[in-house]
Design a protein around this motif. Structure first.
Motif, short mmCIF file in Angstrom:
data_model
loop_
_atom_site.label_atom_id
_atom_site.label_comp_id
_atom_site.label_asym_id
_atom_site.label_seq_id
_atom_site.Cartn_x
_atom_site.Cartn_y
_atom_site.Cartn_z
N GLU A 147 32.49 80.81 5.77
CA GLU A 147 31.19 81.47 5.74
C GLU A 147 30.31 81.03 6.91
OE1 GLU A 147 27.31 81.95 2.75
OE2 GLU A 147 29.12 80.92 2.08
N ALA A 148 30.32 79.74 7.18
CA ALA A 148 29.50 79.23 8.29
C ALA A 148 30.03 79.71 9.63
CB ALA A 148 29.47 77.71 8.25
N LEU A 149 31.36 79.74 9.80
CA LEU A 149 31.95 80.16 11.06
C LEU A 149 31.63 81.62 11.35
CD1 LEU A 149 33.80 79.91 13.51
CD2 LEU A 149 35.76 80.25 12.00
N PHE A 150 31.82 82.49 10.36
CA PHE A 150 31.62 83.92 10.60
C PHE A 150 30.16 84.33 10.54
CE2 PHE A 150 36.15 83.85 10.02
CZ PHE A 150 36.61 84.91 10.78
N ALA A 151 29.27 83.38 10.24
CA ALA A 151 27.83 83.65 10.32
C ALA A 151 27.32 83.47 11.75
CB ALA A 151 27.07 82.73 9.38
N LEU A 152 28.09 82.78 12.59
CA LEU A 152 27.69 82.57 13.98
C LEU A 152 27.85 83.89 14.74
CD1 LEU A 152 29.44 79.12 14.56
CD2 LEU A 152 27.03 79.55 14.03
N GLY A 189 38.07 94.44 10.30
CA GLY A 189 37.57 93.12 9.92
C GLY A 189 38.55 92.02 10.23
N ALA A 190 39.52 92.32 11.13
CA ALA A 190 40.57 91.35 11.40
C ALA A 190 40.34 90.59 12.70
CB ALA A 190 41.93 92.06 11.45
N GLU A 191 39.09 90.46 13.10
CA GLU A 191 38.83 89.73 14.33
C GLU A 191 39.24 88.26 14.19
OE1 GLU A 191 34.64 89.98 15.02
OE2 GLU A 191 34.22 88.17 13.88
N GLN A 204 41.24 67.28 21.23
CA GLN A 204 41.05 68.53 21.96
C GLN A 204 39.59 68.96 21.97
OE1 GLN A 204 43.89 69.64 23.42
NE2 GLN A 204 44.75 67.80 22.46
N GLY A 205 38.72 68.02 21.75
CA GLY A 205 37.30 68.35 21.72
C GLY A 205 36.90 69.12 20.48
N GLY A 206 37.71 68.98 19.41
CA GLY A 206 37.42 69.67 18.15
C GLY A 206 37.99 71.06 18.07
N ASP A 207 38.74 71.51 19.10
CA ASP A 207 39.23 72.89 19.16
C ASP A 207 40.24 73.17 18.04
OD1 ASP A 207 39.76 75.47 20.01
OD2 ASP A 207 41.31 74.82 21.41
N LEU A 208 39.98 74.24 17.28
CA LEU A 208 40.86 74.65 16.19
C LEU A 208 41.68 75.88 16.56
CD1 LEU A 208 38.43 74.23 13.17
CD2 LEU A 208 40.36 72.77 13.74
N GLY A 209 41.48 76.41 17.76
CA GLY A 209 42.20 77.61 18.16
C GLY A 209 41.65 78.84 17.48
N PHE A 210 42.33 79.97 17.65
CA PHE A 210 41.90 81.23 17.05
C PHE A 210 42.43 81.32 15.61
CE2 PHE A 210 41.25 82.52 21.44
CZ PHE A 210 40.09 83.29 21.35
N ALA A 211 41.60 81.81 14.73
CA ALA A 211 41.99 82.01 13.34
C ALA A 211 41.16 83.13 12.74
CB ALA A 211 41.79 80.73 12.53
N GLY A 212 41.76 83.82 11.76
CA GLY A 212 41.05 84.89 11.09
C GLY A 212 40.55 84.44 9.73
N LYS A 213 40.00 85.39 8.99
CA LYS A 213 39.50 85.07 7.66
C LYS A 213 40.66 84.72 6.74
CE LYS A 213 35.12 87.60 7.67
NZ LYS A 213 34.27 88.59 7.00
N GLY A 214 40.37 83.82 5.80
CA GLY A 214 41.39 83.37 4.87
C GLY A 214 42.08 82.10 5.28
#
Length: 630
Positions: free
Chosen positions: A336-341, A263-265, A318-328
């Motif tokens: 919740e909204a991000l990981f529902a995509l 679950g660490a994607e 940066q066009g709204g770019d937040l880079g890579f991030a995991g849960k937490g």
């Protein structure tokens, strides 16, 4: 904007780097992980300075100080108290400057904050702003992209106030030459000392004088309450050495690690944020985000709209770019909204969080590949051993804590656990060295259950992980020392004071005679040792500091005429005659420019300190008694 970029590259950029290097969490700034009311140690115009902020600031400064002093350095209890007081004073000054900036109408635009964030090297990879690095750095200091701009804006406001003094002060050429002459001045002198001890025999002090001096020293002889404690210490190291590790336990931990990584994607996302703030209320923000959502549905480019309309200064450019991030990493609503995509390119509906309204776009998904067992075996073995030791240690603490609770003192619990009882010296609420430098120990020692009822304390975990239990062995309430205890001190001080007065009388009489009599005559009657010193500067070490101070207060030759003067020192009176004075020529070239700039900075610093003193007089500042506890 070029001027702003120059400022970022200069002093303000360095100031900002210091800001992000200090792990403060300021009151009133909510993080993605939530927040709430905290105990405060001071208030500035009603704005609290929290205990946590002070503790973290003190610890940060302590670590920096210890790094400079070396690994074997130890701060005494007095030094720790002074450090804590200075750090608290700096936090009060910051609040005063922030209030002054607000009252003066200083403002910082979103564009300025965004430019500063993007220009900060700590947020860049290969010289370019990186949204992924931005998030990672902020997470390390307890901040998020939604909270950090607020904090940055505050620091810029404070720095604007500071710069108004530091960058506007100047020193004229005439002032520079005068200060250079004074600073570089050297003096050739003759001097002699009349010791106060010469007159001690005739310096008598009456009981009435002693009583009067004692009455004047209303607070000098007040002693704070003090305690001495017995304590026992349970060490963690013993349990780590005794911990047993089996191959099966290490393999099980590896399996748990691999399962957890499922679950660490990491998800790369972009977002558009419309904040709810003083300028935009909730209804207006919702209307704006709905209009953006409708525009996106018609095929508009997400990055283009983010650059133009998003209110997140860290990601908009940066066009709204937040880079890579995991849960937490984000608040629950956003996460919740991000990981529902489901797929890259998918866009969320409007999402509301405590910071406003968002639209989120999933850009990419990556999953971690589990490392091999061989690569983790030693690390996992250490983790299992540590876990076994921690479990055994916790059980030992619980068992000993129960025995300590039931005992009248620490004698029996120490015997059962095979521990020795240590004893402390008397200390006050400022603490001391060793475990007495830990605030939790000091607070427990002065708890009514310990000082009045003489119960054993509960288990206290020290900063290094050890656990201690304490028992107050001696308690001395706060009191003013009676006259009989300090009479000898006051008597000696009064006698010295009278002896110095006699020495000054003799010195002044000699100075008077020097104006009309040959030097040999009055010097012979003075019974002093005349000495000479040449080339003395203001930082010279040929003579003691208080004598050097007198030498540079003494009159210089007037049209070739030399003068004697008398000055009272701590245990003598000095006769001083300046025979000649010299100074370096006026500065020229680059050295003149550099010196003039440094003096202007010093003058600006002084003006800043004077202004802070005035602000403090005009502002209600409350320092709570617990602020100095350590």
């Amino acid at each position: 904007m070029d001027a702003f970029r120059n400022m970022v590259r200069g002093w303000l950029g360095r100031f900002f780097l210091v800001l992000i290097s200090i792990p403060f969490v300021f009151f009133g700034v909510e993080t993605y992980f939530g927040g709430g009311a905290e105990p405060s140690v001071a208030e500035v115009a009603g704005e609290p300075i929290t205990q946590r902020l002070l503790d973290r600031a003190v610890e940060n400064q302590r670590q920096q100080l210890m790094a400079r002093l070396g690994p074997d350095a130890v701060l005494t209890s007095q030094q720790q108290a002074e450090l804590r007081a200075k750090v608290l004073d700096s936090l009060v000054q910051r609040e005063l400057l922030l209030k002054s900036a607000s009252d003066a109408g200083y403002q910082v635009s979103d564009e300025s904050v965004q430019e500063l964030i993007r220009a900060t090297p700590a947020f860049q990879d290969n010289g370019q702003f990186s949204g992924e690095r931005y998030i990672r750095v902020l997470s390390q200091i307890g901040e998020t992209p939604a909270t950090f701009p607020t904090r940055a804006r505050q620091e810029i406001l404070v720095s604007q106030q500071v710069s108004s003094w530091l960058q506007s002060s100047f020193v004229t050429s005439t002032e520079l030459d005068a200060m250079t002459r004074l600073d570089s001045q050297s003096r050739n002198v003759r001097y002699a000392e009349i010791p106060a001890s010469r007159f001690l025999a005739e310096a008598s002090v009456s009981d009435a004088e002693i009583s009067q001096a004692y009455a004047k020293a209303s607070t000098r002889f007040h002693q704070p309450e003090r305690v001495a404690i017995n304590y026992i210490t349970l060490e963690r190291s013993k349990y780590l050495a005794d911990a047993k590790v089996t191959p099966e336990a290490v393999k099980a931990r590896y399996d748990q690690r691999v399962a957890a990584m499922g679950g660490a994607e990491q998800r790369q996302a972009s977002h558009i944020l419309i904040t709810v703030d003083d300028k935009t209320n909730d209804a207006e923000a919702k209307k704006q985000i709905d209009a953006i959502a409708a525009e996106l549905k018609t095929g508009a480019d997400f990055a283009t709209i983010a650059k133009a309309q998003s209110k997140d200064p860290g990601s908009a450019a940066q066009g709204g770019d937040l880079g890579f991030a995991g849960k937490g990493m984000f608040v629950p609503e956003f996460e919740e909204a991000l990981f529902a995509l489901k797929t890259a390119g998918e866009v969320s509906p409007v999402v509301k969080t405590p910071f406003g309204y968002h639209i989120i776009k999933l850009t990419a998904v990556r999953a971690e590949t589990p490392p091999s067992f061989a690569s983790l075996e030693q690390t996992l073995t250490d983790e299992v051993r540590q876990a076994e030791a921690d479990d055994a240690y916790i059980k030992a603490v619980e068992s000993l804590d129960a025995k300590v609770y039931e005992a009248a003192d620490l004698t029996e619990p120490a015997k059962v656990a095979g521990l020795s009882i240590a004893q402390s010296p008397l200390f006050n609420r400022q603490g001391g060295e060793g475990i007495l430098a830990e605030r939790k120990v000091v607070e427990a020692a002065f708890n009514d259950e310990q000082t009045k009822e003489r119960r054993n304390s509960v288990a206290i975990t020290l900063n290094d992980g050890r656990t201690v239990w304490l028992h107050v062995s001696q308690y001395i309430p706060a009191r003013k020392q009676p006259l009989n205890e300090v009479k000898a001190v006051l008597t000696e001080e009064l006698r010295t004071e009278k002896a110095l007065a006699k020495a000054m009388e003799q010195a002044q009489a000699l100075v008077k005679r020097s104006a009309s009599e040959p030097e040999a005559a009055w010097l012979a009657s003075a019974n002093v040792n005349l000495q000479s010193a040449g080339g003395l500067t203001r930082v010279d070490r040929q003579v003691k500091p208080e004598l050097l101070n007198a030498i540079f207060r003494a009159p210089v030759p007037n049209k070739g005429a030399l003068q004697w003067a008398a000055y009272k020192l701590s245990d003598s009176v000095a006769l001083v005659q300046v025979t000649s004075v010299s100074a370096k020529p006026a500065l020229a070239g680059p050295e003149r420019q550099v010196t003039q700039g440094l003096l202007a900075q010093n003058q600006g610093q002084q003006e800043l300190q004077d202004t802070l003193a005035l602000l403090r007089e005009e502002t209600k500042v409350t320092i709570k008694p617990t602020a100095s506890a350590q």
